[in-house]
Design an enzyme around this catalytic site. Structure first.
Site, PDB file in Angstrom:
ATOM      1  N   HIS A 129       0.700  -0.982   0.011  1.00 44.93           N
ATOM      2  CA  HIS A 129       0.125   0.051   0.212  1.00 44.93           C
ATOM      3  C   HIS A 129       0.925   1.262   0.121  1.00 44.93           C
ATOM      4  O   HIS A 129       1.234   1.785   1.299  1.00 44.93           O
ATOM      5  CB  HIS A 129      -1.091  -0.024   1.383  1.00 44.93           C
ATOM      6  CG  HIS A 129      -2.181   0.931   1.180  1.00 44.93           C
ATOM      7  ND1 HIS A 129      -3.315   0.705   1.744  1.00 44.93           N
ATOM      8  CD2 HIS A 129      -2.159   2.009   0.722  1.00 44.93           C
ATOM      9  CE1 HIS A 129      -4.223   1.623   1.637  1.00 44.93           C
ATOM     10  NE2 HIS A 129      -3.428   2.708   0.923  1.00 44.93           N
ATOM     11  N   HIS A 161       1.449   5.283  -2.135  1.00 50.08           N
ATOM     12  CA  HIS A 161       0.790   6.188  -2.824  1.00 50.08           C
ATOM     13  C   HIS A 161       2.099   6.763  -3.607  1.00 50.08           C
ATOM     14  O   HIS A 161       2.901   7.653  -2.728  1.00 50.08           O
ATOM     15  CB  HIS A 161      -0.130   7.193  -2.304  1.00 50.08           C
ATOM     16  CG  HIS A 161      -1.381   6.529  -1.483  1.00 50.08           C
ATOM     17  ND1 HIS A 161      -2.245   6.331  -2.423  1.00 50.08           N
ATOM     18  CD2 HIS A 161      -1.627   6.112  -0.344  1.00 50.08           C
ATOM     19  CE1 HIS A 161      -3.550   5.851  -1.743  1.00 50.08           C
ATOM     20  NE2 HIS A 161      -2.993   5.405  -0.487  1.00 50.08           N
ATOM     21  N   LEU A 162       2.343   6.391  -4.897  1.00 52.63           N
ATOM     22  CA  LEU A 162       3.362   7.240  -5.396  1.00 52.63           C
ATOM     23  C   LEU A 162       3.221   8.362  -5.978  1.00 52.63           C
ATOM     24  O   LEU A 162       4.052   9.042  -6.664  1.00 52.63           O
ATOM     25  CB  LEU A 162       4.159   6.075  -6.496  1.00 52.63           C
ATOM     26  CG  LEU A 162       4.820   4.740  -5.748  1.00 52.63           C
ATOM     27  CD1 LEU A 162       5.407   4.076  -6.941  1.00 52.63           C
ATOM     28  CD2 LEU A 162       6.087   5.434  -4.900  1.00 52.63           C
ATOM     29  N   HIS A 197     -10.771  -0.294   1.096  1.00 52.23           N
ATOM     30  CA  HIS A 197     -10.477   0.895   2.058  1.00 52.23           C
ATOM     31  C   HIS A 197     -12.024   0.985   2.727  1.00 52.23           C
ATOM     32  O   HIS A 197     -12.985   1.367   2.187  1.00 52.23           O
ATOM     33  CB  HIS A 197     -10.438   2.376   1.327  1.00 52.23           C
ATOM     34  CG  HIS A 197     -10.430   3.426   2.160  1.00 52.23           C
ATOM     35  ND1 HIS A 197      -9.320   4.112   2.158  1.00 52.23           N
ATOM     36  CD2 HIS A 197     -11.459   3.975   2.723  1.00 52.23           C
ATOM     37  CE1 HIS A 197      -9.742   4.968   2.908  1.00 52.23           C
ATOM     38  NE2 HIS A 197     -10.966   5.162   3.281  1.00 52.23           N
ATOM     39  N   ASN A 237      -6.330   9.084   7.039  1.00 51.07           N
ATOM     40  CA  ASN A 237      -7.507   8.233   6.950  1.00 51.07           C
ATOM     41  C   ASN A 237      -7.292   6.950   6.727  1.00 51.07           C
ATOM     42  O   ASN A 237      -6.519   6.454   5.936  1.00 51.07           O
ATOM     43  CB  ASN A 237      -8.257   8.775   5.915  1.00 51.07           C
ATOM     44  CG  ASN A 237      -9.499   8.050   5.068  1.00 51.07           C
ATOM     45  OD1 ASN A 237      -9.788   6.953   6.013  1.00 51.07           O
ATOM     46  ND2 ASN A 237     -10.010   8.574   4.287  1.00 51.07           N
ATOM     47  N   ASP A 283       0.969   2.420   3.588  1.00 47.05           N
ATOM     48  CA  ASP A 283      -0.080   3.622   3.461  1.00 47.05           C
ATOM     49  C   ASP A 283       0.685   5.030   3.149  1.00 47.05           C
ATOM     50  O   ASP A 283       0.197   5.967   3.655  1.00 47.05           O
ATOM     51  CB  ASP A 283      -1.140   3.741   4.419  1.00 47.05           C
ATOM     52  CG  ASP A 283      -2.294   4.794   3.679  1.00 47.05           C
ATOM     53  OD1 ASP A 283      -2.229   4.987   2.585  1.00 47.05           O
ATOM     54  OD2 ASP A 283      -3.220   4.848   4.332  1.00 47.05           O
TER      55      ASP A 283
HETATM   56 ZN   LIG Z   1      -7.078   3.815   2.379  1.00 41.20          ZN
END
Ligand SMILES: [Zn+2]
Length: 430
Positions: free
Chosen positions: A58, A60-61, A179, A278, A305
């Site tokens: 998980h 985010h790039l 999610h 989140n 994350d």
């Molecule tokens: Zn998420």
């Protein structure tokens, strides 16, 4: 550094007694006494723990679309510095990774950067809009071989759509990563609902908003005989539901983030948006349950994350700040602090939770292999005796929103090898 043959002297594989690790042409060839290994460069690893290269389910790039926050180059370098040899890139980019074309582009950019493997996650719904399923088959058959699908950042809240998605991925042994956030129960929510939100006057995010979706999705996954993965579990009740689903033999897996293993919602009293995330930081009782769940295997793995944001999105007032925290460069250190130094996990279990299990859930064949002859030489050398304060200004990530800034954490990643090629040496990019 292009050498792929090494002799690593005196490392402690999975925390055990010292051994040499011989690597020839990118493959581990011997563990034990490798004094006779010729033609290889040496790494003195006395006191360092050797673990298989970490795998993040998980990340985010942000590329394409939000290169001001992160790029595939900076994000994967951050990953390598954290000991990762593979990351799954979440689909909420711009454009969204909902086609074979976009996922292939991300996969190719990852290969070109070369710091770690980048496995794109495909969107569940077109544009993450929650109305029409994306073309899973085309993404699965593309060069990126997508197997994990997620609308992460948003919940697939429509039960019919979720059921169809679970049915669809069975054709190619895929998994839906959910999610879990019931949208109506979290409208305007800013932090965990509880004593702290009452005191601070911020709209609360009830645990039931996460737990209700997890319970529903476990039942749906069982009903259609498909594989569900639960992203960033954050409440004690969620752990209980997943434990129950696993006891039934259902195909449910789950992850927990480093920040949910260490931090609580008390931190929000500072109104510093670096703690806005989140799902939100929860209570000490939730943290204890998450640690216990990770220790007993209810929660399969740690996933970062990693959610980089530019300064202007975080250094603003709480209510308008973006949700998210960086995490790649601190994950292993936080896990040492929360799980190893507390006696909850040994290093072999850390290898399981941060390498073998996430690789299995992500259907990555060349990652998460044991440290043994014949395995690709994906490994990290880690000094558990080191200790230092976290300084985001020194991070390779383009963003600085680490909730651990200023905190003294144990550990230091000294070297990371990707198929025998050093991506990190002496704690620096190789
Ligand atoms: Zn998420």
């Amino acid at each position: 550094m292009t050498a792929t043959s090494w002799v690593i002297r005196g490392a402690r594989p999975l925390g055990a007694g010292p051994a040499d690790i011989a690597i020839t042409d990118g493959t581990i060839t011997a563990i034990g006494d490798a004094a006779g290994q010729r033609g290889a460069q040496a790494i003195d690893a006395a006191g360092l723990i050797a673990l298989p290269g970490l795998v993040d389910l998980h990340t985010h790039l942000r590329e394409p679309g939000r290169e001001d926050a992160e790029t595939i180059e900076t994000g994967t370098l951050a990953a390598a510095l954290g000991g990762f040899t593979a990351v799954h890139a979440m689909a909420n980019t711009d454009p969204v990774a909902d086609t074979a074309g976009v996922t292939e582009q991300i996969w190719r950019l990852g290969r070109a950067a070369g710091h770690c493997d980048v496995q794109p996650v495909g969107a569940v719904t077109v544009g993450l809009a929650g109305s029409r399923l994306a073309e899973f088959g085309a993404m699965a058959e593309s060069a990126a071989r997508v197997r994990v699908f997620s609308d992460d950042g948003r919940c697939v809240s429509d039960a019919v759509l979720m059921r169809r998605a679970l049915e669809y991925v069975k054709a190619f042994d895929g998994v839906i990563a959910q999610h879990a956030q019931e949208p109506r129960l979290t409208e305007g929510a800013q932090m965990n609902e509880g004593a702290a939100s009452g005191r601070l006057g911020l709209a609360g995010w009830p645990a039931v908003a996460e737990e209700a979706i997890i319970a529903r999705d476990c039942l749906l996954a069982a009903h259609v005989g498909s594989a569900l993965h639960v992203c960033h579990v954050s409440t004690a009740g969620s752990v209980e539901i997943i434990r129950w689903a696993k006891s039934k033999g259902w195909r449910v897996t789950a992850e927990v983030t480093p920040h949910h293993l260490l931090l609580t919602d008390d931190l929000v009293a500072s109104y510093d948006p670096v703690y806005k995330v989140n799902p939100p930081l929860r209570t000490a009782a939730d943290v204890a349950a998450l640690r216990e769940g990770l220790a007993d295997g209810t929660i399969d793995c740690v996933a970062t994350d990693h959610a980089p944001h530019p300064v202007e999105a975080k250094e603003t007032e709480w209510a308008v700040a973006a949700f998210g925290m960086t995490g790649l460069e601190t994950a292993l250190r936080v896990v040492q602090q929360a799980m190893v130094d507390t006696g909850l996990l040994g290093w072999p279990q850390v290898a399981d939770r941060m390498s073998a299990r996430p690789a299995a859930i992500g259907r990555l064949s060349g990652q998460g292999q044991p440290l043994a002859p014949g395995s690709p030489a994906n490994l990290v050398l880690y000094d558990p005796a080191a200790s230092s304060a976290v300084d985001p200004a020194t991070h390779a990530s383009r963003s600085r929103n680490s909730p651990f800034a200023g905190l003294t954490l144990p550990g230091q990643v000294v070297a990371t090898l990707l198929r025998g090629r050093a991506t990190v040496l002496d704690g620096k990019p190789a």
